[in-house]
Design an enzyme around this catalytic site. Sequence first.
Site, mmCIF file in Angstrom:
data_model
loop_
_atom_site.group_PDB
_atom_site.id
_atom_site.type_symbol
_atom_site.label_atom_id
_atom_site.label_comp_id
_atom_site.label_asym_id
_atom_site.label_seq_id
_atom_site.Cartn_x
_atom_site.Cartn_y
_atom_site.Cartn_z
ATOM 1 N N GLY A 31 -17.434 1.954 -12.595
ATOM 2 C CA GLY A 31 -16.165 2.759 -11.851
ATOM 3 C C GLY A 31 -16.851 3.101 -10.441
ATOM 4 O O GLY A 31 -17.762 3.110 -10.237
ATOM 5 N N GLN A 293 -20.628 -4.676 -6.171
ATOM 6 C CA GLN A 293 -19.642 -5.534 -6.282
ATOM 7 C C GLN A 293 -19.230 -4.940 -7.857
ATOM 8 O O GLN A 293 -20.103 -5.313 -8.566
ATOM 9 C CB GLN A 293 -19.739 -6.911 -6.121
ATOM 10 C CG GLN A 293 -18.452 -7.648 -6.846
ATOM 11 C CD GLN A 293 -17.376 -7.743 -6.239
ATOM 12 O OE1 GLN A 293 -16.388 -7.121 -6.880
ATOM 13 N NE2 GLN A 293 -17.175 -7.787 -4.746
ATOM 14 N N TYR A 294 -18.093 -4.422 -7.954
ATOM 15 C CA TYR A 294 -17.713 -3.878 -9.480
ATOM 16 C C TYR A 294 -17.503 -5.226 -10.138
ATOM 17 O O TYR A 294 -17.871 -5.280 -11.387
ATOM 18 C CB TYR A 294 -16.575 -2.968 -9.335
ATOM 19 C CG TYR A 294 -16.779 -1.617 -8.746
ATOM 20 C CD1 TYR A 294 -18.083 -1.184 -8.292
ATOM 21 C CD2 TYR A 294 -15.815 -0.701 -8.869
ATOM 22 C CE1 TYR A 294 -18.484 0.004 -8.023
ATOM 23 C CE2 TYR A 294 -16.104 0.571 -8.381
ATOM 24 C CZ TYR A 294 -17.388 0.951 -8.041
ATOM 25 O OH TYR A 294 -17.746 2.409 -7.727
ATOM 26 N N ASP A 295 -16.575 -6.144 -9.803
ATOM 27 C CA ASP A 295 -16.291 -7.118 -10.648
ATOM 28 C C ASP A 295 -15.737 -8.302 -9.762
ATOM 29 O O ASP A 295 -14.381 -7.926 -9.318
ATOM 30 C CB ASP A 295 -15.395 -6.768 -11.763
ATOM 31 C CG ASP A 295 -15.223 -7.990 -12.782
ATOM 32 O OD1 ASP A 295 -15.112 -9.239 -12.671
ATOM 33 O OD2 ASP A 295 -15.115 -7.617 -14.103
#
Length: 494
Positions: A31, A293-295
């Site tokens: 997050g 990059q989170y996802d």
Amino acid sequence: MVTLSGLSSSSSAFLFPPRTTLRHLYSPPRGPALHLKKPLSVTSLQSPELDPSLPAEVHTFWKWLRDEGVVSAKTPARPGLVPEGLGLIAQRDIPRNEVVLEIPKRLWINPDAVSGSEIGNVCSGLKPWIAVALFLLREKSRDDSLWRLYLDILPEETNSTIFWWSRSEEELSELRGTQLLSTTLGVKEYVENEFKKLEEEVILPNKQLFPSPITMDDFFWAFGILRSRAFSRLRGQNLVLIPLVDFINHSPKVATEDHAWEVKGAAGLFSWDYLFSLRCPLSIKAGEQVFIQYDMNKSNAELALDYGFIDPLEDRNAFTLTLEISESDPFFADKLDIAESNGWGETAYFDIFLDRPLPPAMLQYLRLVALGGTDAFLLETIFRNSIWGHLELPVSRANEELICRVVQEACKSALAGYSTTIEEDEKLKGEKLDPRLEIAVGIRQGEKKVLQQIDGIFKERELELDQLEYYQERRLKDLGLCGELEEIIFWEPK
């Protein structure tokens, strides 16, 4: 939920529901960084290594990490004030893939930490995220917690849509018509039910372990922290909160998730431990923010739900098309058998992203759902092993026309559910908006763009129906019963 029946004589149904997505509840992904609600006075505990304008709690937190041997004056990235709130700032030029932070497992908050605690026994049968959430709340109430200084800097809430109703229902009303609204309400109901069960089965029967009251709001806070801050997909670890590492923010400029972090073993002076190792995915200059990059696969709706922001990249906008084989369909059992034999079920979800091709199996499933009338012979047992391949191409003009018409009607119905037009949203995006309203405008505009894209694809396909080749024609060609001009060849008996 918009349900459209009358797809065929078999009464199969297309569904465009606002889908409730709970797939990440048990192993939440990373997050955003911390967002403290107000600046706090700086005390004598200020660290000379940090920006003096940072809140006092951050200075104290950094000193704790330094005392634990986790950071030092040579640590290449440190907390700093950034547009997102708090982030990690490079103290020198950092080349791509260089390690910027390493945090030992003894400081992680994860199911192992729960198991080794005083509440480990009563949490043994709980879902991992619930056990960690309960542990988080208990540690938050303890002055002597190992993580006291970390817990002190966690935000009271984020801009995730799961917190929107805490201010006013007006914020949620800005999401009217969107799938995100229904997903958010579905998650809210899910968490409430889990808390009621937890309270009844664990908290109240073990008051000696939980002397401080735990409320529904407390549980939502813990859920939001895990949903937005925990790392997942680590080697042997499904849910991990890692102090300091969770300062790092997301950037769409980072186009890969590979090698941003890893878990590795390390031998200390007196023991052996795991380390969470964070790498810099891009080469950056001193003073710049370190991003990850989170996802890559999350839609803007998922980013808003998990983290409380949306990505400016247009292809993050998505809409979930839901298709269903109706139980009232006279061919229900046959269609369900075919769907299950090919990895699908009675209901299938297809995430459609802006400016990307339709999901490969979507047309196949559509044709299966719409199959009926004179095309029903394909459902016979003799075709069972080959029908899914046949459905890759148009079955008949009637079948293809039906799916074009019904999908267009579904798009029109879904678009009518929004309270604003794309043009009205575009005007709002040009104004200075509250972060939550900015999210709402971006989500509803993005969904509408995807719906218009779907509608356009099937309108164009409807115009091409006369040029398409259907199953019967393909079959006659395979048997050599069509001439060069595709006329059917009739053999005269001798």
